[in-house]
Scaffold this motif. Structure first.
Motif: not given
Length: 200
Positions: A9-14, A153-165, A168-174
């Motif tokens: 529930x951080x920037x990327x998730x919200x 990541x694989x079919x049906x699973x996505x990564x967003x924000x810093x966990x996607x590589x 850690x910058x708010x605008x990038x995560x959003x």
């Protein structure tokens, strides 16, 4: 059964949840069930102060932004289900969907979005085979990311924000969360390039 379940529930998730939520009147997104597990005890926003983010008033505290963004999501798009005070422990592929197991419950979802931070405490069973050292972080900090191609990541699973590589910058995560959301909307729209804009 969720159509999309967002973990984090951080920037990327919200950001992802806001874009998906805003599309609810479009034919291809009608009746889609969207959820977000907003467990964020370890969010880097907790100690942040923002003076350099587009659209965010200078002096805004990250801890306030965490609370207000989830409140805004609830008020603007109440059909997006918020799951609080639960931590994801395991994700398992079952036939044509995924089972997400938390410390309290289990949920079925067709698509999963991982939007946690890049701390090395990441420990979700079923995803550990995708964990690698973060490519854009200082090695000594031992940050991690999930292997992905353009967030997938694989079919049906996505990564967003810093966990996607991403850094850690708010605008990038959003932006990363919004990118994942528009990819999912495009998928729902039969592959036709899609985005969602609120209009007067």
């Amino acid at each position: 059964m969720f159509d999309v379940l967002i973990v984090g529930g951080g920037v990327a998730g919200v950001s992802c949840a806001l874009i998906l939520g805003s599309a609810h009147k479009k034919i291809y997104a009608q009746n889609k069930r969207i959820g977000i597990i907003a467990h964020q005890k370890a969010s880097h926003l907790q100690d942040a102060l923002f003076n350099n983010v587009y659209g965010v008033k200078p002096g805004t505290l990250g801890s306030d932004l965490l609370q207000s963004s989830l409140r805004d999501l609830s008020e603007t798009y109440p059909h997006v289900e918020q799951i609080a005070d639960e931590k994801v422990m395991k994700i398992e592929k079952v036939s044509d969907h995924f089972m997400v197991y938390t410390n309290k419950n289990s949920y079925a979802s067709k698509i999963i979005v991982i939007a946690t931070n890049y701390g090395n405490a990441f420990n979700i069973e079923g995803l550990m085979q995708y964990v690698i050292p973060h490519k854009k972080s200082i090695a000594e900090k031992k940050r991690i990311q999930l292997v992905n191609e353009d967030h997938l990541v694989t079919q049906g699973i996505y990564a967003a924000g810093s966990i996607a590589g991403h850094r850690s910058q708010l605008s990038i995560a959003a932006g990363s969360g919004a990118a994942v959301a528009t990819d999912i909307l495009t998928l729902w729209n039969g592959g036709a390039d899609t985005q969602s804009h609120d209009k007067k």
